[in-house]
Design an enzyme around this catalytic site. Sequence first.
Site, short mmCIF file in Angstrom:
data_model
loop_
_atom_site.label_atom_id
_atom_site.label_comp_id
_atom_site.label_asym_id
_atom_site.label_seq_id
_atom_site.Cartn_x
_atom_site.Cartn_y
_atom_site.Cartn_z
N SER A 138 0.52 -1.22 -0.01
CA SER A 138 0.14 -0.08 0.01
C SER A 138 0.65 1.21 -0.17
O SER A 138 0.15 2.51 -0.25
CB SER A 138 -0.92 -0.10 1.20
OG SER A 138 -0.20 0.18 2.27
N LYS A 140 2.02 4.01 7.62
CA LYS A 140 1.12 5.04 6.55
C LYS A 140 1.49 6.19 6.87
O LYS A 140 2.19 6.93 7.90
CB LYS A 140 -0.56 4.90 7.08
CG LYS A 140 -1.19 3.67 6.67
CD LYS A 140 -1.19 3.25 5.26
CE LYS A 140 -2.02 1.98 4.88
NZ LYS A 140 -0.85 1.05 5.23
#
Length: 234
Positions: free
Chosen positions: A155, A193
């Site tokens: 991701s 993230k």
Amino acid sequence: MLTKKQYELLVLIDRRIKADGVPPSFDEMKDALGLKSKSGIHRLISGLEERGFIRRLPHRARALEVLKLPENMKAPAPAATPSAAPEVLPGNVIRGDFGSERGASEAEQVELPMLGRIAAGTPIEAISDPSSYIGVPPSLLGRGEHFALEIDGDSMIEAGIFDGDTVIIQRTNKVENGTICVALVDGEEATLKRLRRKNNSIALEPANKDFETRIFGPDRVEVQGKLVGLIRQY
């Protein structure tokens, strides 16, 4: 294998004994390693003693004897061949062979705890105790405590972070908006993230158009560190 702090303490003790004939005091050790109390020094010395690197001499104050040094402190490592030299890329990224025959000499490396795998996708089980240690160049490290994690997922590929990469994390609980960090969700799931705060919410943004940004309340997300480097093996 020694932890970073054990290594630093052993180097300090060895250098002081060679220079002054006596080891540093516990207060000097504490200050040199940036620890808050002498109890941490006691634990480090016990660890070095258990591993056979030092011994305490009875009935003498500040009496420590260095019995041996790690191999990387005894002699300079052989010069690396051109094919083994690591490639240093922008953004604290190093690519190269970091296996048993390392591209950088062992003497130029710092041992960091490897805390397992972390998701660059859906959050996975929280990181815990170190399972091993990895040597990294000091140029990747700033001040404070650091640890390493292996990336699981894709991701963050648009930020240049791929499945199987090793990321170097500086431990902190405060980061600026837009920082790529290790975020602990609900106290049990850790993920890597880009973090953004807006009003009373925290967004954990992927760097892959196929993944969605996840929004949480501020009480659900705890920052555990920020990304400061990356090592890629091939």
